[in-house]
Design a protein around this motif. Structure first.
Motif, PDB file in Angstrom:
ATOM      1  N   VAL A 406       0.842  -1.202   0.000  1.00 51.45           N
ATOM      2  CA  VAL A 406       0.000   0.000   0.000  1.00 51.45           C
ATOM      3  C   VAL A 406       0.878   1.253   0.000  1.00 51.45           C
ATOM      4  O   VAL A 406       0.651   2.195  -0.756  1.00 51.45           O
ATOM      5  CB  VAL A 406      -0.975  -0.013   1.196  1.00 51.45           C
ATOM      6  CG1 VAL A 406      -1.685   1.321   1.320  1.00 51.45           C
ATOM      7  CG2 VAL A 406      -1.986  -1.157   1.038  1.00 51.45           C
ATOM      8  N   TRP A 410       1.453   3.915  -3.137  1.00 44.87           N
ATOM      9  CA  TRP A 410       1.331   5.365  -2.967  1.00 44.87           C
ATOM     10  C   TRP A 410       2.591   6.075  -3.476  1.00 44.87           C
ATOM     11  O   TRP A 410       2.510   7.107  -4.148  1.00 44.87           O
ATOM     12  CB  TRP A 410       1.082   5.681  -1.496  1.00 44.87           C
ATOM     13  CG  TRP A 410       1.252   7.119  -1.122  1.00 44.87           C
ATOM     14  CD1 TRP A 410       0.464   8.164  -1.509  1.00 44.87           C
ATOM     15  CD2 TRP A 410       2.276   7.664  -0.266  1.00 44.87           C
ATOM     16  NE1 TRP A 410       0.940   9.337  -0.939  1.00 44.87           N
ATOM     17  CE2 TRP A 410       2.036   9.057  -0.184  1.00 44.87           C
ATOM     18  CE3 TRP A 410       3.344   7.104   0.430  1.00 44.87           C
ATOM     19  CZ2 TRP A 410       2.850   9.885   0.574  1.00 44.87           C
ATOM     20  CZ3 TRP A 410       4.146   7.937   1.187  1.00 44.87           C
ATOM     21  CH2 TRP A 410       3.890   9.315   1.252  1.00 44.87           C
ATOM     22  N   LYS A 419      -6.281   3.603  -2.392  1.00 43.80           N
ATOM     23  CA  LYS A 419      -4.969   3.038  -2.129  1.00 43.80           C
ATOM     24  C   LYS A 419      -4.988   1.740  -1.339  1.00 43.80           C
ATOM     25  O   LYS A 419      -3.941   1.206  -1.008  1.00 43.80           O
ATOM     26  CB  LYS A 419      -4.132   4.071  -1.360  1.00 43.80           C
ATOM     27  CG  LYS A 419      -3.996   5.388  -2.100  1.00 43.80           C
ATOM     28  CD  LYS A 419      -3.141   6.359  -1.319  1.00 43.80           C
ATOM     29  CE  LYS A 419      -2.913   7.631  -2.101  1.00 43.80           C
ATOM     30  NZ  LYS A 419      -3.881   8.676  -1.815  1.00 43.80           N
ATOM     31  N   THR A 611      -0.214   7.861   3.653  1.00 45.29           N
ATOM     32  CA  THR A 611      -0.385   8.014   2.199  1.00 45.29           C
ATOM     33  C   THR A 611      -1.302   9.201   1.903  1.00 45.29           C
ATOM     34  O   THR A 611      -1.933   9.256   0.845  1.00 45.29           O
ATOM     35  CB  THR A 611      -1.006   6.746   1.607  1.00 45.29           C
ATOM     36  OG1 THR A 611      -2.260   6.498   2.268  1.00 45.29           O
ATOM     37  CG2 THR A 611      -0.117   5.539   1.803  1.00 45.29           C
TER      38      THR A 611
END
Length: 879
Positions: A406, A410, A419, A611
């Motif tokens: 993840v 990002w 995301k 993120t």
DNA sequence: ATCCGCACGTA
DNA sequence: CGTACGTGCGGATT
């Protein structure tokens, strides 16, 4: 076949439509792992299959230009000479696009010496003669001349390639006021800048149509040129040769010799395996079924060449010792998933490439797996932070976090809004993560189990890794993963907030806003909702008849700057009362949400979204602790409610002073700016002395304010207009200020310019540590989009480098406090500031660690200056 | 119930 | 016509 029973011939200008797609689609979403750009190919094919599906042609061909050279350039060498070379990123896509079309068994036609539109014109003419309904699809306006009752033009609208406007003879008349055959006459008079065909000066479409309507034909108009009155008439007479030349060049050839005629272009099924191969190379996934559906393919062949369906291995349900044995039996990376309920682990699942296992969390599972979980065995976890936190609450400190897809996803595409693991599975594997149907009480579809989630995490990790350039892999392992660890502890720690202080302040503000509201109502003789911009517009601009202000999408602005301006030009008691009311209610709202977030431990636990930004900064939510007021005395009472916890001695705040300007000095290498920071003189005083040519001691507050605004504005891509508005000075003065500034600090301007230029070439910006941010819009033909991208691109390396530096300092401080056996802990990060809770007797050590690690987080050509504060609450500590 | 625009807090 | 964020409200929409 059409309703008329006639066969339909569709002919398409591949070059012009792919070129439009190239500019319309963001390149960062359409680049293969080898770096091949595919946005033009994808955009064209996507439009093409939609077109075939909607129009159902029986015959089909796509034409391309062979080169810039054609019979037109022979006659008139300047033809299209001003058109800039099409980018190499685009040219490389054309052969690949032709390969795709070949695999789809679509005839591709090219001919040296003529343009694609001449091929379209020839086929359209032949098709109409041979009884076809002809559809011409081109992005070149000259093809309007082809339109007849039998030939319809499909022309891409400005909104994008996917929207095609249908030009029938009636539609042409409606748009241009003349039938299609006359369009080249209009174009000859008006000229075509993009083809470098100048027309008659001051003559636009309106005049051209008027003349042609009056005289019937272009020849008649030219013959009667002497009779045209006015300046434009004179211009016409002077440019008759240009007009004749334009008309001869914009006539499309209708008799090009081609290897195939309309009847040879029968629509055929695609070669399923060939399409599959080329699409795999180009990493197109969703396009495949759309092609098969729109153009048709042999069903058996499609099935035979289809890859086997991907099915997650059924996870083995094990107990604690079983899981321990399972993980011990696998070397290399193992994916791990801890599902969380109420903040604590619920289920735990592990997976390798071909096997998965899982268990319900229990003390036995915890103790059996403790060694592996806390050890350095490499683990892949998607969205690790909440899982790391759950394990810590259960008493286990996770070790060996090697990859988080993840976070990596990002880093690759920081602008992507979605995301999560499910989005990555969709994007990188082109599969759907099984999800429980939330609309069903008893879900029909099962969600993925912990073991399956791990299996997906591992496969997604491999796919994302394959795309991750080395610098980003370094940012992930050296900055983001260590930061994740620190953030988990900060969120768990929370910060002590005094409910008593907040609630008494809230009550005060409530009473005040009520009083102020009543006074405001008295001023206007009625009660309105002061929180409604719509109702306020009615009061201000209708009832009080104040001058209308800055326009917004839905009306006129009533924001604080506008109200302050109004107060100056048209003083009215209501304005001041409104501002007071806004201030009181805003503060109260912040207080209330903060108060509501205080947990049973009397602390507030924010969530840092790692993120959450496109530049590399963190963001903070539920509640946002990065926007607690500070600007005026009253609002600082909120900061005073952030207190040291009862087990601790004091709060420490540490902030970088002018970190962005220091990074600017470092990146630009500007000798003056570097000297400013090394001299120890106050930055704005130093800069002011240089800009205004006085001694530092003689820099007045007004001078300092101006250069300060200028310096900060630089980082954001400020214009003279913006600077004049900010400082409330004339634009000319702002311009002069900028000129003077750059005369003394020229390397700063050089750096800013070159950094945007480099970004235009690379397609992305890069921080000192290699973090990237893509900027596809730098190539946009849309000026607003492009200029917005330029300002953001200017800012990204500076803001991003500052974020990198702060993250490095943060996790090093966090780690050093822990390894040093200190109980003090970092609580908050507010972009360039840290708040630390210091345990009794640890001040000296903590202060030194914080100062040193912030100071040496990066090796710049200028020092990183750190300001430290101390106090029992955030307000005192922050001074 | 959900979404959008405005306004406004921070760095 | 200055970058990067998150939140809460009103108001329109479902």
């Amino acid at each position: 076949m059409t309703d008329s029973g006639k066969p339909t011939l569709l002919v398409v200008d591949g070059h012009s439509l792919a070129y439009r797609a190239f500019f319309a689609l963001p390149v960062d979403n359409f680049t293969t792992k080898d770096g091949q750009h595919t946005n033009g190919i994808y955009g064209f094919l996507s439009m093409f299959v939609n077109l075939v599906k909607a129009e159902r042609p029986t015959h089909l061909a796509v034409a391309f230009d062979t080169s810039r050279h054609s019979f037109r350039t022979d006659v008139y060498p300047e033809y299209k000479a001003t058109r800039s070379e099409s980018p190499s990123e685009f040219k490389g896509q054309i052969p690949l696009l032709q390969e795709c079309l070949a695999a789809m068994n679509v005839t591709v036609l090219t001919k040296a010496g003529v343009e694609a539109d001449d091929i379209l014109a020839t086929l359209a003419t032949q098709g109409a003669e041979q009884g076809f309904d002809v559809l011409v699809c081109s992005g070149d306006r000259d093809t309007i001349q082809l339109v007849t009752d039998d030939v319809t033009l499909l022309y891409p609208s400005v909104q994008g390639v996917s929207q095609l406007k249908r030009y029938t003879p009636d539609a042409v008349v409606e748009k241009y006021g003349l039938p299609p055959a006359n369009y080249p006459d209009i174009a000859a008079l008006v000229g075509e800048t993009s083809d470098n065909l100048p027309g008659v000066p001051k003559v636009g479409e309106k005049t051209a149509v008027k003349w042609l309507t009056q005289w019937g034909t272009l020849d008649a108009l030219i013959e009667n040129a002497e009779k045209i009155p006015g300046v434009v008439g004179g211009n016409l007479r002077e440019h008759l040769d240009d007009v004749r030349r334009n008309r001869s060049l914009n006539a499309l050839l209708r008799d090009v010799e081609l290897p195939a005629g309309p009847a040879d272009l029968t629509l055929q099924s695609v070669d399923a395996q060939a399409v599959r191969d080329i699409f795999a190379r180009l990493e197109f996934k969703t396009l495949l079924p759309r092609v098969f559906e729109a153009i048709g393919a042999d069903a058996e062949e499609v099935a035979a060449s289809a890859p086997p369906a991907v099915v997650a291995p059924p996870p083995a349900e094990l107990d604690g010792p079983g899981l321990a044995t399972w993980v011990a039996g696998h070397t290399g990376e193992i994916a791990l998933t801890v599902t969380v309920a109420g903040g604590l682990p619920a289920r735990i699942g592990v997976a390798t490439a071909d096997a998965a296992a899982e268990a319900t969390w229990s003390d036995v599972v915890a103790s059996s797996l403790a060694e592996w979980l806390t050890g350095s065995a490499p683990k892949v976890i998607a969205d690790a932070k909440p899982q790391v936190k759950a394990l810590r609450r259960a008493g286990l400190r996770l070790g060996g976090l090697a990859f988080d897809p993840v976070l990596a996803g990002w880093l690759l595409r920081p602008s992507f809004p979605d995301k999560g693991l499910a989005d990555l599975v969709d994007r990188y594997l082109d599969e759907k993560l099984p999800e429980a149907d939330p609309t069903q009480l008893v879900p029909e579809t099962e969600g993925a189990t912990a073991g399956q989630l791990s299996w997906y995490s591992l496969r997604v990790a491999a796919a994302v890794r394959a795309e991750l350039p080395a610098p980003l892999a370094t940012v992930l392992s050296d900055i983001e993963l260590p930061t994740l660890d620190a953030l988990a502890d900060m969120e768990l720690a929370g910060v002590a907030v005094s409910h008593e202080k907040l609630s008494s302040f809230s009550a005060e503000l409530g009473a005040r806003s009520e009083t102020v509201a009543q006074q405001a109502f008295a001023e206007i003789g009625r009660e309105v909702n002061l929180g409604s911009p719509k109702q306020l517009q009615d009061v201000l601009f209708e009832q009080l008849e104040l001058p209308k202000t800055r326009k917004t999408k839905t009306g006129y602005s009533t924001d604080a700057a506008v109200l302050a301006d109004l107060q100056e030009s048209h003083p009215h008691p209501f304005l001041d009362l409104l501002l007071q009311h806004r201030e009181a209610t805003k503060l109260r709202q912040i207080i209330e949400s903060l108060d509501g977030a205080i947990g049973v431990d009397a602390r507030v636990h924010t969530t840092y979204v790692q993120t959450g930004s496109q530049t590399g900064r963190l963001s903070s939510t539920d509640p946002n602790l990065q926007n607690i007021p500070i600007r005026n005395e009253e609002s600082r009472r909120i900061r005073a409610a952030f207190e040291v916890g009862s087990e601790f001695e004091t709060l420490l705040t540490a902030d970088y002073s002018q970190i962005e300007m220091r990074i600017m000095a470092h990146l630009s290498g500007d000798a003056g700016l570097v000297e400013a920071f090394n001299s120890g003189e106050d930055l704005h005083r130093f800069v002011g002395a240089r800009v205004f040519g006085v001694e530092p001691a003689d820099v007045t507050p007004a001078m300092r304010t101006k250069v300060k605004a200028m310096s900060y504005g630089l980082v954001y891509g400020l214009s003279a207009f913006g600077l004049s508005k900010q400082l409330r000075i004339e634009q000319s003065e702002a311009k002069l200020l900028m000129t003077e500034y750059f005369a003394r600090f020229g390397a700063v301007r050089d750096y800013l310019r070159s950094s945007v230029e480099q970004a235009r070439i690379d397609g992305y910006t890069e921080t000192i540590f290699g973090r990237r941010r893509p900027f596809p819009d730098l190539a946009s033909p849309n000026r607003v989009l492009r200029e917005n991208a330029e300002r953001a691109a200017l800012n990204a390396p500076i803001q991003g480098s500052a974020a990198d530096i702060m993250k490095i300092a943060l996790f090093r401080i966090h780690d050093e406090l822990r390894t040093g056996g200190l109980s003090s802990r970092v609580l908050l990060q507010i972009h360039d500031e840290l708040v630390v809770e210091v345990a009794s007797g640890e001040w000296d050590d903590v202060e030194r660690i914080v100062r040193d690690r912030m100071g040496d987080a990066a090796d710049l050509t200028v020092p990183l200056d750190v300001q430290i504060g101390r106090g029992a609450n955030w307000d005192i500590a922050g001074h």
